[in-house]
Design an enzyme around this catalytic site. Structure first.
Site: not given
Length: 331
Positions: A126, A269, A302
């Protein structure tokens, strides 16, 4: 154990100068100089505590794990201002002064202070993965392997839009961290993930749905861990990821990175969407032989990079093969 480096007279991308920047970090595994170096960049709500009791990546990093502390030196820096040292306000006067490139530059300063000439692997998920892209762009010959996970080399319009929503909540809500986290979790998970976990069940003896309690608890936990100034900074950094500021051309910027690039995306995601990563791979594949695309299959969205450890381990195992490095000798 948390250690500190003082970086003096650091110039931010906007021209402002920080007279003294504390950079906190932790090391795990072998002493520096005795084994290949792995730099781990933490995500938005993470920190330098990557392994050990309550380490957030214990499933991947540790004794006999994929990133084996018997065979590697693991270094994890804290994003300055994230508050893991307990004092985010010591650095943050205006969170919008900082960019992901600034953080990448600070991390590289730390690597230089530690006298590390070469890094075997730079890995992050991330926000941490976006900062990893920035680090590799700034010092393209420093890293042997670049492994950005559930991230991108730039903030897409979708990411920028959601950062704005988060910023508005953080600056206007009466309960900013909790409320912002409620919204963020809808980006980090999927409807299918929520259905599997909760299936519209209610809390015992209450009319509240379990999903509601789970979301509120996530918000409260984050409120206990984060100061508002720190969370504003972490959120803001997401929208500043962009390695093409100097070239305006991704292929030109990425071509100079000598590292093997292992792009790892998640098929569901909703934040750093996989289509963007597939497009990145399609751009790089004709011009760079050592670029690879991997995709985690998951209903969890995610956050799968913090959940699907078996799949992630299978992707990383060929990179961190123990036998390849067991006889490492520092030159």
């Amino acid at each position: 154990m948390l250690q500190k480096i003082e970086i003096l007279n650091f110039k931010l991308e906007n021209g402002k100068v920080l007279t003294k920047t504390p950079l906190f970090y932790q090391t795990f595994g072998q002493p520096i100089g005795n084994a290949p170096i792995v730099i781990v960049n933490h995500a938005l709500t993470g920190n330098s505590y990557v392994t050990g009791e309550n380490g957030w990546w214990n499933d991947l990093i540790g004794i006999d794990k994929i990133i084996d502390t018997n065979n590697f030196t693991i270094i994890a820096f804290d994003i300055p201002g994230n508050g893991f040292d307990g004092n985010p306000e010591n650095l943050i006067t205006n969170y919008k002064d900082f960019t992901a490139k600034d953080i990448a530059s600070i991390f590289l300063e730390g690597i230089n202070v530690l006298k590390i000439e070469s890094v075997f692997a730079l890995i992050g998920g991330s926000l941490g993965g976006g900062i990893a892209w920035e680090m590799a762009n700034l010092q393209p010959d420093k890293f042997q392997n670049l492994i950005p996970i559930a991230t991108d080399w730039k903030a897409s319009d979708w990411v920028i839009a959601n950062v704005l929503v988060q910023d508005q909540i953080l600056n206007n809500s009466d309960n900013p961290i909790v409320d912002a986290r409620l919204h963020a979790m809808l980006l980090y998970r999927t409807p299918q993930s929520f259905k599997k976990k909760f299936n519209r069940n209610k809390k015992a003896d209450l009319n509240d749905f379990q999903i509601e309690n789970w979301l509120v608890n996530h918000g409260l936990k984050l409120q206990n861990r984060f100061k508002l100034a720190a969370y504003k900074l972490m959120n803001h950094l997401l929208k500043t990821i962009d390695i093409t500021k100097e070239t305006n051309d991704f292929a030109v910027s990425a071509r100079k990175i000598s590292a093997n690039i292992h792009i790892v995306s998640v098929d569901t995601d909703y934040f750093f969407i996989p289509d963007e990563n597939r497009e990145t791979f399609e751009i790089l594949e004709p011009i760079k032989q050592n670029v690879f695309y991997h995709e985690i299959k998951s209903i969890h969205g995610h956050d799968a990079f913090l959940i699907e450890f078996d799949q992630l381990a299978q992707i990383l195992e060929p990179i961190f093969n123990k036998q390849k490095h067991q006889n490492y000798v520092n030159a």
